[in-house]
Design a protein around this motif. Structure first.
Motif, PDB file in Angstrom:
ATOM      1  N   ASN A 149       0.815  -1.218   0.000  1.00 43.15           N
ATOM      2  CA  ASN A 149       0.000   0.000   0.000  1.00 43.15           C
ATOM      3  C   ASN A 149       0.850   1.270   0.000  1.00 43.15           C
ATOM      4  O   ASN A 149       0.323   2.377  -0.080  1.00 43.15           O
ATOM      5  N   GLY A 193      -1.848  -0.837   9.469  1.00 37.73           N
ATOM      6  CA  GLY A 193      -2.592  -1.036   8.230  1.00 37.73           C
ATOM      7  C   GLY A 193      -1.726  -1.490   7.076  1.00 37.73           C
ATOM      8  O   GLY A 193      -2.244  -1.824   6.006  1.00 37.73           O
ATOM      9  N   ASP A 253      -9.493   3.615   1.151  1.00 31.32           N
ATOM     10  CA  ASP A 253      -9.384   2.192   0.833  1.00 31.32           C
ATOM     11  C   ASP A 253      -8.156   1.678   1.583  1.00 31.32           C
ATOM     12  O   ASP A 253      -7.024   2.027   1.262  1.00 31.32           O
ATOM     13  N   ARG A 254      -8.374   0.833   2.589  1.00 29.91           N
ATOM     14  CA  ARG A 254      -7.296   0.360   3.451  1.00 29.91           C
ATOM     15  C   ARG A 254      -6.220  -0.388   2.666  1.00 29.91           C
ATOM     16  O   ARG A 254      -5.033  -0.322   2.998  1.00 29.91           O
ATOM     17  N   GLY A 297      -4.373   2.202   0.262  1.00 28.81           N
ATOM     18  CA  GLY A 297      -3.910   3.368   0.985  1.00 28.81           C
ATOM     19  C   GLY A 297      -4.368   4.673   0.378  1.00 28.81           C
ATOM     20  O   GLY A 297      -3.964   5.747   0.824  1.00 28.81           O
ATOM     21  N   THR A 344      -7.044   7.663  -0.566  1.00 27.32           N
ATOM     22  CA  THR A 344      -8.250   8.327  -0.055  1.00 27.32           C
ATOM     23  C   THR A 344      -8.858   9.154  -1.171  1.00 27.32           C
ATOM     24  O   THR A 344      -8.150   9.871  -1.886  1.00 27.32           O
ATOM     25  N   GLY A 378     -14.040  -2.804   5.582  1.00 24.02           N
ATOM     26  CA  GLY A 378     -12.699  -2.334   5.906  1.00 24.02           C
ATOM     27  C   GLY A 378     -12.418  -0.893   5.550  1.00 24.02           C
ATOM     28  O   GLY A 378     -11.353  -0.370   5.910  1.00 24.02           O
ATOM     29  N   ASP A 379     -13.315  -0.216   4.839  1.00 25.23           N
ATOM     30  CA  ASP A 379     -13.083   1.179   4.466  1.00 25.23           C
ATOM     31  C   ASP A 379     -13.133   2.086   5.694  1.00 25.23           C
ATOM     32  O   ASP A 379     -13.683   1.722   6.736  1.00 25.23           O
ATOM     33  N   GLU A 380     -12.573   3.264   5.534  1.00 26.33           N
ATOM     34  CA  GLU A 380     -12.623   4.274   6.597  1.00 26.33           C
ATOM     35  C   GLU A 380     -13.256   5.541   6.049  1.00 26.33           C
ATOM     36  O   GLU A 380     -12.809   6.088   5.042  1.00 26.33           O
TER      37      GLU A 380
END
Length: 447
Positions: free
Chosen positions: A255, A270, A418-419, A422, A424, A436-438
């Motif tokens: 990532n 992560g 997206d974990r 990496g 955003t 798993g998304d933030e």
């Protein structure tokens, strides 16, 4: 009928077993027997006198070197005292073995003219340990001073789902001691598995969400909870160790493959760490498939292969796979001046239909993440945190679970991380979010 009687007098325990009938026998077991290793208990490794706690019932042996005197056996009473007609009264409650030695030597040296006074424990004995936190059966358990934290956790049913195996705390002694079961299992390092003589309470916390995934040429690819001080070499060992074909020095984070993992703070929570094969062990064009597949590893490249073909070469995806976040990591190509650029860039594949259409190229790596079961909501919301993932829900659904936007939030846009890659991106609350998304609610800019 057999009858078992137990009589307790102060610090001395006597057990008498009577068997009725002809040839009746009697067995007497007292505190001396317990201290000398009754029940076949013994110390598997040397004790640390700086952490060994003197408890009621303990029997200390004193040898007066170069004298003709017999060894002294001193019993610690129920109040943690040694009461002796010659020595007097010595309070050893909550003292370590080192502290007890110092006190006893000071008193004994006034009475006995010995070249050296040696104070030691006479053996193992039972202790009561409270096991709390994220274990399957919290409670109070009895073990022997020779046993360890990991054994008592096993007695309590093992670590519960969601519990930490690396941040365990053993307290009640002269200082809290850390326990790290991963280091014990994968490195054989029993210094992170304290003996029960060093404390009274074992606390197993919930695992933090600070973790990395170690994949590639290791014998036990897995997610590892990240602890301060972890480095690449240690994490590879905690993933079962590297195969002979591995090039550990070339380990990279898919990532963020340009980051130097061996620099201070080079490893981030992560990260998905790939331990690649050495260039002498495989062709540079070989493909890698990692994560939630049956047989992760490297496979020969053939022209026209798709992501789906590569996953099938690896035995197919597992039921726990998060197919919506399947990602190809591709080596950066040479620039206009024919200079080889360092690093890899992510290509989001998406679901199974897209995997049939996206072709892989020589040297590509495909990562199929495992389902995490949650979505993180952060930033300007009322209750930031982790929330259970529900398929096909949008960002607004998770923002509402987090109590809605905060007073200073910009409700027109959210950041969606997206974990795996990496990356955003800016999106609206109407966008579908995946496992798993933030989601980050951004602060509204002041006019």
């Amino acid at each position: 009928m057999n009858k078992l009687f137990a009589i307790t007098l102060g610090a001395v325990v006597t057990v008498m077993l009577f068997v009725a009938g002809d040839g009746a026998s009697q067995t007497v077991i007292n505190a001396d027997s317990l201290a000398c290793g009754w029940n076949n208990q013994s110390f598997a490794r040397p004790i640390d006198p700086e952490t060994y706690i003197i408890r009621p019932g303990e029997i200390l042996q004193v040898i007066l070197v170069n004298t003709k005197l017999s060894p002294l056996r001193l019993t610690v009473d129920a109040e943690g005292m040694i009461v002796h007609q010659s020595i007097g009264v010595i309070d050893l409650s909550n003292h370590t073995l080192s502290q007890a030695r110092k006190l006893l030597r000071e008193s004994l040296s006034k009475i006995y003219n010995a070249d050296e006074i040696v104070v030691s424990i006479s053996g193992t004995y039972p202790v009561s340990i409270q096991v709390t936190g994220a274990v399957n059966h919290p409670g109070r358990y009895t073990g022997f001073t020779s046993q360890s934290v990991s054994e008592m956790i096993d007695s309590a049913g093992g670590i519960a789902p969601g519990g930490s195996s690396r941040r365990i705390l053993f307290s009640g002694g002269p200082r809290p001691l850390p326990a790290d079961i991963d280091r014990l299992v994968f490195l054989g390092d029993d210094t992170f598995d304290p003996q029960l003589c060093a404390g009274r309470t074992i606390y197993v916390p919930l695992a933090t969400d600070s973790s990395v995934e170690v994949l590639g040429e290791v014998s036990d690819p897995r997610v590892i909870e990240l602890v301060e001080g972890d480095d690449v070499d240690l994490l590879v060992k905690l993933a079962g160790g590297a195969f002979k074909s591995a090039d550990v020095n070339a380990t990279y984070a898919v990532n963020d493959s340009t980051r130097d993992l061996r620099q201070p703070n080079g490893i981030k929570s992560g990260d998905i760490l790939i331990v690649p094969r050495s260039t002498t062990a495989s062709s540079i064009s070989d493909l890698g498939v990692y994560g939630a597949v049956v047989h992760p590893g490297r496979y020969p490249y053939t022209a026209g292969m798709t992501v789906s073909d590569l996953i099938m070469a690896g035995g197919g995806q597992l039921r726990t796979a998060n197919v919506q976040r399947t990602t190809v990591f591709r080596q950066t190509e040479s620039d206009a001046k024919d200079r080889r650029l360092v690093g890899r860039y992510p290509i989001l594949v998406g679901g199974a239909n897209q995997a049939d259409r996206v072709e892989v190229g020589p040297g590509d790596s495909v990562y199929v993440p495992v389902q995490l079961g949650y979505v993180r909501v952060a930033g300007q919301v009322t209750r930031p945190g982790l929330y259970p993932y529900t398929a096909s829900k949008d960002a607004a659904y998770y923002v509402n679970l987090a109590g809605g936007f905060g007073r200073d939030a910009d409700e027109s846009v959210v950041g969606i991380l997206d974990r795996v890659s990496g990356a955003t991106r800016a999106g609206t609350v109407g966008e579908i979010v995946f496992d798993g998304d933030e989601i980050t609610a951004l602060r509204r800019e002041k006019e």
